[in-house]
Write an enzyme that holds these catalytic residues in place. Structure first.
Site, PDB file in Angstrom:
ATOM      1  N   SER A 121      63.699  30.926  60.218  1.00  0.00           N
ATOM      2  CA  SER A 121      64.704  30.192  60.995  1.00  0.00           C
ATOM      3  C   SER A 121      66.076  30.270  60.326  1.00  0.00           C
ATOM      4  O   SER A 121      66.202  30.132  59.109  1.00  0.00           O
ATOM      5  CB  SER A 121      64.273  28.729  61.105  1.00  0.00           C
ATOM      6  OG  SER A 121      65.299  27.966  61.708  1.00  0.00           O
ATOM      7  N   ASN A 181      61.644  21.104  61.214  1.00  0.00           N
ATOM      8  CA  ASN A 181      62.313  21.212  59.916  1.00  0.00           C
ATOM      9  C   ASN A 181      62.428  19.795  59.361  1.00  0.00           C
ATOM     10  O   ASN A 181      63.178  18.985  59.888  1.00  0.00           O
ATOM     11  CB  ASN A 181      63.690  21.854  60.138  1.00  0.00           C
ATOM     12  CG  ASN A 181      64.500  21.981  58.858  1.00  0.00           C
ATOM     13  OD1 ASN A 181      64.096  21.486  57.808  1.00  0.00           O
ATOM     14  ND2 ASN A 181      65.637  22.643  58.949  1.00  0.00           N
ATOM     15  N   CYS A 184      65.301  17.046  55.765  1.00  0.00           N
ATOM     16  CA  CYS A 184      66.522  16.264  55.851  1.00  0.00           C
ATOM     17  C   CYS A 184      66.208  14.793  55.710  1.00  0.00           C
ATOM     18  O   CYS A 184      65.103  14.351  55.989  1.00  0.00           O
ATOM     19  CB  CYS A 184      67.235  16.538  57.163  1.00  0.00           C
ATOM     20  SG  CYS A 184      66.657  15.545  58.492  1.00  0.00           S
ATOM     21  N   GLY A 234      63.584  36.467  55.842  1.00  0.00           N
ATOM     22  CA  GLY A 234      64.856  35.762  55.984  1.00  0.00           C
ATOM     23  C   GLY A 234      66.012  36.575  55.453  1.00  0.00           C
ATOM     24  O   GLY A 234      66.549  37.467  56.120  1.00  0.00           O
TER      25      GLY A 234
HETATM   26  C1  LIG Z   1      71.805  31.520  55.676  1.00  0.00           C
HETATM   27  C2  LIG Z   1      70.502  30.778  55.845  1.00  0.00           C
HETATM   28  C3  LIG Z   1      70.369  29.849  56.883  1.00  0.00           C
HETATM   29  C4  LIG Z   1      69.177  29.156  57.058  1.00  0.00           C
HETATM   30  N1  LIG Z   1      69.075  28.261  58.086  1.00  0.00           N
HETATM   31  C5  LIG Z   1      67.899  27.610  58.287  1.00  0.00           C
HETATM   32  C6  LIG Z   1      67.738  26.740  59.398  1.00  0.00           C
HETATM   33  O1  LIG Z   1      68.642  26.565  60.232  1.00  0.00           O
HETATM   34  N2  LIG Z   1      66.546  26.085  59.541  1.00  0.00           N
HETATM   35  C7  LIG Z   1      65.505  26.277  58.662  1.00  0.00           C
HETATM   36  O2  LIG Z   1      64.445  25.674  58.841  1.00  0.00           O
HETATM   37  N3  LIG Z   1      65.630  27.125  57.612  1.00  0.00           N
HETATM   38  C8  LIG Z   1      66.797  27.794  57.403  1.00  0.00           C
HETATM   39  N4  LIG Z   1      66.909  28.676  56.350  1.00  0.00           N
HETATM   40  C9  LIG Z   1      65.769  28.880  55.421  1.00  0.00           C
HETATM   41  C10 LIG Z   1      64.962  30.109  55.798  1.00  0.00           C
HETATM   42  O3  LIG Z   1      64.358  29.954  57.069  1.00  0.00           O
HETATM   43  C11 LIG Z   1      63.864  30.408  54.753  1.00  0.00           C
HETATM   44  O4  LIG Z   1      63.006  29.288  54.691  1.00  0.00           O
HETATM   45  C12 LIG Z   1      64.398  30.677  53.364  1.00  0.00           C
HETATM   46  O5  LIG Z   1      65.610  31.374  53.431  1.00  0.00           O
HETATM   47  C13 LIG Z   1      63.424  31.471  52.496  1.00  0.00           C
HETATM   48  O6  LIG Z   1      63.188  32.771  52.987  1.00  0.00           O
HETATM   49  P1  LIG Z   1      63.969  34.092  52.462  1.00  0.00           P
HETATM   50  O7  LIG Z   1      63.982  34.051  50.967  1.00  0.00           O
HETATM   51  O8  LIG Z   1      63.228  35.254  53.030  1.00  0.00           O
HETATM   52  O9  LIG Z   1      65.367  33.999  53.006  1.00  0.00           O
HETATM   53  C14 LIG Z   1      68.096  29.390  56.162  1.00  0.00           C
HETATM   54  C15 LIG Z   1      68.241  30.322  55.140  1.00  0.00           C
HETATM   55  C16 LIG Z   1      69.413  31.028  54.976  1.00  0.00           C
HETATM   56  C17 LIG Z   1      69.512  32.036  53.867  1.00  0.00           C
END
Ligand SMILES: Cc1cc2nc3c(=O)[nH]c(=O)nc-3n(C[C@H](O)[C@H](O)[C@H](O)COP(=O)(O)O)c2cc1C
Ligand SMILES: Cc1cc2nc3c(=O)[nH]c(=O)nc-3n(C[C@H](O)[C@H](O)[C@H](O)COP(=O)(O)OP(=O)(O)OC[C@H]3O[C@@H](n4cnc5c(N)ncnc54)[C@H](O)[C@@H]3O)c2cc1C
Ligand code: FES
Lengths: 277, 347
Positions: free
Chosen positions: B66, B176, B179, B313
Site C-alpha cells: 500500500s 492500517n 495510527c 514496495g
Molecule cells: C513512500 C511510501 C508510502 C507508503 N504509504 C503507505 C500507506 O499509505 N499505507 C500503508 O499501509 N503503508 C504504506 N507504506 C508502507 C508499505 O506499504 C510497506 O509496508 C513498507 O514500505 C515495507 O515494504 P518495502 O520495504 O517493500 O517498501 C508506504 C511506504 C512507502 C515507502
C-alpha cells in the site's frame, strides 16, 4: 492541461515504456563543471522538452558517500537528436551524480522515461525568452532546439568553470556571479533588460530555487507569463511515492507527474523545501 | 465465519494481465538481467504459481505494498502497457481515510544506504473522493482490488469499512492500524486490546476478507496478530515501515517535514523476515509479507517463513515493473525448490 499548445507541436507529455531499460553510454564530454553523457535508447520514444528520466548506473550503483545512491536520480533531457540518442547534462553534487559522471563508453545506464510534463508553446504569439541557472540550463537546450521561432537564451552561472556550460548554447547571453564571464550579477538582470525591451514575451526558466523565485517574482510584477521547471527530491518519478510534492495555490502537487514544468501563476513561491544543494 | 465460505473472487485476474515477462529483461543493477529493452515472449518464464488468499484467486503471489504504487498515475505515465503488463496479481490502494488529507509538509523523503525514510503523511482524497474518482478507474485494472483504510477513531473505521464493503469493485479490505486512536492515545496496532476492540467493531460489518496490517513499531507484534485473528481477521500483513529520522546536514534540524518518518527498503528486510517468522508461529491465518523485497529470492524467503502473498514496495520506485520481474524470479525459484511449507490455503 492548458489551452496553449506544447512546444513540441504534439503533446507536452510523451508516454514512457513501462519499466527500466538499459541504455549503453555512447559518449562523455566535459564542459567545465559539467559532464554531458550521451546514451543510445533506440527503443524509447523521443521526449518533449522539459521531460526527465530516472537514471542509475547499470552497474555499481551504491557504496558511495553515506553508502548511497540507492534510488535512481532525476535528470532532465538535455538534447534528444534523431536516431534514439539521449543526452544529459550532469553536475556532480553527491554520490548519485558523482557515479553518473564517472560513466563513459562501455558502461550503461538504467533508465525510465520520458517522465513528467514538459514545456508548452508560447501563448498569443509571444516570443520565448529562456533563462537558465547552473545545471538548470539542461532542459533549455532541447527547448531551444524544438521551438521553431527565434528564441533568446540567457544563462547564469556562479563562476567561470560553470560558465563553460554556455558552450552548449551558441549565441546565448551569459551572466556570472563573480564576473568571470559575461555580465557580472544574476541572470535576472539580463531577463529584466529583455523584458524592458520587449514585454510581449513568455519566459521559460529552470535553475536553483532562489533564481526561479526571482524569475517568478519578476514576471508576476510585470504580468509576463512564465513556465518554470522546478526540482524536488524524487524517489520514483512516476507518481508512486507522493514524495516530490511542491506547494501550489491549489495545494500540493506531485512534481514528477504534474510537473516538473509548472505555470508560474500556479505558485506562491518557487522556493521548494529540500530542493537544491 | 471462515474465509473458505466466501465465493471465490478475483476472476478478473485471468485477463490481459496474463502476459508476464521473464526475469532476464529488466535492466536494473540488482534486478535480473542486463540487456535488452524489448520484453521476451510471453511464455519465456516458468509457469506462475497461482495462489488463493481468503478465497480470492490470484495469478501469482506478488502484490504491491500500500502507498507504493499509484495505478492511476502510472497509467498516465506508461499508458496501456501498464494494464497489459500489470505487475501485480492484486492491486492494493494507498491508505484511504474518511476525510481528505494533504499529507505532510515537504521534504518527505530521505535516502538511506539501501532504503528510504518517508514522511508522506497519507495524502488522499478521503472516502467520498476515493469512491467517486479512484474506484471507477481502479475497477478497470485486470486484477482484484484490495482497499487499505485507516481511521483516527473507531467510528471512522466503521464508516470506511461499511461503505467500501458495499462496493462490488472491492475484493478485500486492509486495515492500517499504525495510527493513534485519538480517544485513547494508543496506537491501535501497537496494543492487542485496541486491535481486538477495533475488529469487534468492524468484523460484523462485512463478509469481505479483512486483512490487518500490523505495525512493526510494537513491543509484541505476534500478540497483536493473535488478537486480530481471535477477533475475526482473515489475514495479517506485515511489515509496515519502522520509525526513523534524519537531520538536515547543514542545520542539524529534522530533515523531514513530519520530523520522523518510516523506514523501508532492503535495510528492513531482515527485520521483516524475523517478524513474519514470529507471527507465523502465533497465528494460523494467511500472511501477506513485505519489507525490502527486491528479488524473487527475497520473496521466496518470506514464503518459506510462512507467507501466502508477498508485497513489493520501495523496489517499485527503482523499477516500476519490479513486481513483474520478482513474480517471474519467484516462479523460477519455486520451480527449483521443493514446495514451500508456508504456502497454504486460506483459513
Ligand atoms: C513512500 C511510501 C508510502 C507508503 N504509504 C503507505 C500507506 O499509505 N499505507 C500503508 O499501509 N503503508 C504504506 N507504506 C508502507 C508499505 O506499504 C510497506 O509496508 C513498507 O514500505 C515495507 O515494504 P518495502 O520495504 O517493500 O517498501 C508506504 C511506504 C512507502 C515507502
Ligand atoms: C525533474 C528534475 C530534473 C533534474 N535535472 C537535472 C539535470 O539535468 N542535471 C543535474 O545535474 N541534476 C538534475 N536534477 C537534480 C538531480 O536529480 C540531483 O542533483 C541528484 O538527485 C542529486 O543526487 P546525488 O546523490 O548526487 O546528491 P545528494 O547527496 O542526493 O544531494 C542532493 C541534495 O539532496 C539533499 N540530500 C543530501 N543527502 C540526502 C539524503 N540522504 N536523502 C535525501 N536528500 C539528501 C541535500 O539537499 C543535497 O544537497 C534534476 C532534478 C529533478 C527533480
Ligand atoms: S517522485 Fe514519487 S511521486 Fe513523484
Amino acid at each position: 492541461m492548458t489551452a496553449s499548445s506544447p512546444a513540441t507541436g504534439a503533446a507536452d507529455r510523451v508516454r514512457a515504456p513501462f519499466g527500466v531499460r538499459t541504455a549503453p553510454v555512447t559518449a562523455r564530454d566535459v564542459h567545465g563543471a559539467y559532464t554531458v553523457l550521451a546514451c543510445a535508447d533506440p527503443t524509447g520514444p523521443r521526449p518533449c522538452a522539459g521531460q526527465f528520466y530516472m537514471l542509475a548506473a547499470a552497474a555499481r550503483w551504491g557504496a558511495g558517500e553515506d553508502e548511497r545512491p540507492y534510488l535512481p536520480r532525476a535528470l532532465s533531457v538535455l538534447r534528444a537528436p534523431e536516431g534514439g540518442e539521449l543526452r544529459f547534462l550532469i553536475e556532480d553534487v553527491g554520490p548519485g551524480t558523482e557515479r553518473l559522471c564517472e560513466l563513459g563508453p562501455g558502461d550503461a545506464l538504467s533508465l525510465v522515461g520520458p517522465l513528467g510534463v514538459g514545456f508548452r508553446e508560447p501563448r498569443d504569439g509571444r516570443r520565448a525568452v529562456l533563462a537558465g541557472g547552473g545545471v538548470g540550463i539542461a532542459p533549455l537546450a532541447i527547448l531551444s532546439d524544438q521551438l521553431r521561432a527565434h528564441t533568446t537564451v540567457l544563462l547564469g552561472f556562479r563562476d567561470g568553470a560553470h560558465a563553460a556550460g554556455a558552450e552548449l548554447f551558441p549565441g546565448a547571453r551569459v551572466a556570472t556571479d563573480d564576473g568571470a564571464a559575461g555580465h557580472r550579477g544574476p541572470v535576472t538582470d539580463l531577463l529584466a533588460q529583455e523584458l524592458d525591451a520587449d514585454p510581449l514575451a513568455e519566459v521559460y526558466a529552470c535553475g536553483p530555487p532562489p533564481m526561479l523565485e526571482a524569475v517568478r517574482a519578476l514576471c508576476e510584477l510585470r504580468g509576463v507569463p512564465a513556465q518554470l521547471a522546478l526540482e524536488s527530491g524524487m524517489a520514483c518519478g512516476f507518481g508512486a511515492c507522493f514524495g516530490c510534492v511542491v506547494p501550489t495555490r491549489d495545494g500540493y502537487v506531485r512534481l514528477c507527474v504534474d510537473g516538473p514544468v509548472l505555470d508560474a501563476g500556479r505558485l506562491q513561491t518557487a522556493l521548494v523545501p529540500g530542493a537544491g544543494h | 465465519m471462515t474465509a473458505a465460505s466466501r465465493p471465490a473472487r478475483g476472476d478478473r485476474g485471468d485477463g490481459a494481465g496474463d502476459r508476464v515477462a521473464g526475469a532476464g529483461d529488466r535492466g536494473y543493477p540488482h534486478g535480473g538481467g542486463r540487456d535488452g529493452a524489448s520484453p521476451p515472449p510471453a511464455d519465456a518464464s516458468p509457469a506462475h504459481a497461482a495462489v488463493e488468499l481468503c478465497g480470492i484467486r490470484l495469478r501469482h503471489p506478488i502484490v504491491n505494498a500500500s502507498g507504493t504504487f499509484d495505478a492511476i498515475a502510472a497509467r498516465r505515465v506508461f499508458g496501456d502497457e501498464l494494464v497489459t503488463r500489470f505487475p501485480f496479481s492484486a492491486f492494493v490502494s494507498k491508505t484511504v481515510t474518511l476525510a481528505p488529507r494533504q499529507g505532510n509538509a515537504p521534504p518527505r523523503l530521505w535516502e538511506l544506504p539501501a532504503g528510504l525514510i518517508n514522511s508522506i503523511g497519507l495524502p488522499n482524497r478521503g472516502l467520498d473522493g476515493y469512491i467517486e474518482h479512484d474506484l471507477p478507474e481502479l475497477a478497470r485494472l485486470p486484477v482484484p482490488l484490495i482497499v487499505n483504510v485507516m481511521g483516527f477513531h473507531r467510528d471512522e473505521v466503521v464508516r470506511l469499512v461499511s461503505e467500501l464493503s458495499a462496493r462490488d469493485e472491492v475484493a478485500a479490505l486492509e486495515l492500517n492500524v499504525s495510527c493513534p486512536n485519538v480517544e485513547t492515545g494508543l496506537v491501535m496496532g501497537a496494543d492487542p486490546g485496541e486491535t481486538a476492540r477495533l475488529l469487534d467493531a468492524v468484523r460484523p460489518l462485512t463478509d469481505k476478507p479483512l486483512i490487518v496490517k500490523l505495525t512493526p513499531n510494537a513491543s509484541d507484534v505476534p500478540a497483536v496478530a493473535l488478537a486480530a485473528q481471535r477477533a475475526g481477521a482473515d489475514a495479517v500483513s506485515l511489515i509496515n515501515t519502522l520509525r526513523g529520522m534524519a537531520l538536515h546536514p547543514a542545520t542539524g534540524r529534522p530533515w523531514l517535514g513530519g520530523r520522523t518518518g518510516g523506514v523501508s527498503g532492503p535495510s528492513v528486510r531482515a527485520i521483516a523476515l524475523a517478524q513474519v517468522d514470529a507471527v507465523r508461529a502465533a497465528v494460523d491465518i494467511p500472511i501477506v509479507a513485505m519489507g525490502g523485497v527486491s528479488s524473487g529470492r527475497h520473496a521466496l524467503d518470506l514464503i518459506r517463513a510462512g507467507a501466502t502473498l508477498v508485497a513489493v514496495g520501495t523496489e517499485s520506485f527503482r523499477d516500476p515493473a519490479a513486481g513483474e520481474r520478482i513474480a517471474a524470479e519467484l516462479a523460477a525459484e519455486q520451480a527449483r525448490v521443493a514446495p514451500p511449507r508456508g504456502r497454504r490455503d486460506a483459513g
